[in-house]
Design an enzyme around this catalytic site. Structure first.
Site, mmCIF file in Angstrom:
data_model
loop_
_atom_site.group_PDB
_atom_site.id
_atom_site.type_symbol
_atom_site.label_atom_id
_atom_site.label_comp_id
_atom_site.label_asym_id
_atom_site.label_seq_id
_atom_site.Cartn_x
_atom_site.Cartn_y
_atom_site.Cartn_z
ATOM 1 N N SER A 185 -0.851 -6.926 17.320
ATOM 2 C CA SER A 185 -1.873 -6.451 16.382
ATOM 3 C C SER A 185 -1.881 -4.938 16.351
ATOM 4 O O SER A 185 -1.703 -4.278 17.384
ATOM 5 C CB SER A 185 -3.254 -6.957 16.798
ATOM 6 O OG SER A 185 -4.256 -6.377 15.983
ATOM 7 N N TYR B 215 -9.492 -8.966 22.917
ATOM 8 C CA TYR B 215 -8.439 -9.296 21.955
ATOM 9 C C TYR B 215 -7.365 -8.205 21.938
ATOM 10 O O TYR B 215 -6.162 -8.501 22.005
ATOM 11 C CB TYR B 215 -9.038 -9.456 20.563
ATOM 12 C CG TYR B 215 -8.023 -9.710 19.479
ATOM 13 C CD1 TYR B 215 -7.452 -10.965 19.315
ATOM 14 C CD2 TYR B 215 -7.632 -8.693 18.620
ATOM 15 C CE1 TYR B 215 -6.507 -11.200 18.327
ATOM 16 C CE2 TYR B 215 -6.697 -8.913 17.616
ATOM 17 C CZ TYR B 215 -6.141 -10.173 17.484
ATOM 18 O OH TYR B 215 -5.204 -10.401 16.496
#
Length: 319
Positions: free
Chosen positions: A188, A201
């Site tokens: 990400s 995350y």
């Protein structure tokens, strides 16, 4: 002494110019992937007969499975929802006429990988896409504000970290033996920096990035490409299907773009616009990004966008 100092600063200046010149050249290469990183038409199929995609029932994973089937590969699609997987399998089979194998599995659980290994045994796997991932909450939250925190910690680590490592362990030996293969691990863009309010995350995704880069260094001489792909905005269920624009790409557009960068190195943002976003994010001092006002503003912005999305969906459903 004066001549020595002149020589030193002249040499230092030349080194700096060369360094930044090389960086600029490498940057410009990313703007023209088809020219600098061309792929033969049969590139993916030459890696092996089968591709394996985790988290393939929708979004990025679904598009990777479809795109690889369009390249002539048979595909194994994995997710936890059989009904959705069967629909995707039917779509891929009907549009590409390739074989599709469905494996139903919940990657947040433990003790699932022996069964996966049996399902993949004897397949000539040329491409693995580790796409499955879990975002605890779209709304930015402090770590201790998450409900069922222990369950979330286990789920994120199992889904985002353990699954990628285990899938590599299952598939990589065959690639090493055949001296060819491609592994794409979806990370990400927000993991480019320590990212408050998405701390768990983002940390799981930086693991994906570093593991991929290390593994690529270990196995590139064996003919295996291992790459971390680090997108920013892609309109999927994880971000509540936000409207697409120049920065928020559709899954199809993002996958089409990212596949052009397969030979571009051990890490790529997958698209030009996300590459610029990554540069911008890394250019802003963390002292500014981590101020309470910025974090509060981010939280308010995401909450407002989610409310607008809900209102829009309600109007459509009532029409």
């Amino acid at each position: 002494m004066k001549s020595l100092m002149e020589w030193f600063f002249t040499t230092l200046g030349a080194v700096v110019v060369i360094y930044y010149g090389v960086k600029l050249l490498l940057f410009t290469r990313m703007l023209y992937p088809k020219r600098w990183f061309p792929l033969p038409k049969s590139f993916f199929l030459s890696m092996g007969e089968w591709a394996v995609v985790t988290g393939a029932s929708e979004g990025i994973g679904r598009q990777y499975a479809l795109a690889l089937a369009e390249q002539g590969m048979n595909v194994v699609i994995m997710s936890r929802t059989k009904v959705t997987l069967d629909k995707v399998a039917k779509e891929i089979s009907e549009t590409t006429h390739r074989m599709v194998k469905v494996v139903v599995v919940d990657f947040t659980k433990d003790n699932i990988f022996n069964d996966i290994e049996e399902e993949l045994m004897y397949l000539d796997i040329g491409v693995l896409v580790n796409n499955v991932g879990m975002l605890p909450s779209v709304i930015p939250r402090r770590f201790l504000e998450e409900e069922d925190l222990d369950q979330i910690i286990t789920g994120v680590i199992n889904c985002n970290v353990k699954t990628m490592v285990k899938m590599c362990k299952i598939v990589l030996p065959g690639m090493e033996n055949r001296r060819k293969g491609v592994i794409v691990n979806i990370a990400s863009g927000i993991a480019s920096i320590p990212f408050p309010l998405y701390s768990l995350y983002a940390a799981s995704k930086i693991f994906v990035e570093r593991f991929s880069q290390g593994l690529h260094a270990e196995y590139k001489d064996k003919g295996v490409i291992i790459q971390a792909v680090t997108p920013f905005g892609v309109s999927t269920r994880m971000v509540r299907y936000q409207q697409t624009n120049v920065a928020m790409l559709s899954p199809r557009d993002f996958v089409k773009s990212s596949m052009q960068y397969i030979r571009a190195g051990d890490k790529t943002y997958g698209s030009i616009c996300h590459m610029f976003l990554g540069w911008l994010l890394n250019s802003i001092p963390l002292k500014i990004l981590h101020t309470e006002s910025v974090l509060h503003g981010l939280q308010e912005y995401v909450e407002r966008k989610q409310e607008e999305k809900k209102s829009s969906s309600s109007v459509i459903s009532e029409a």
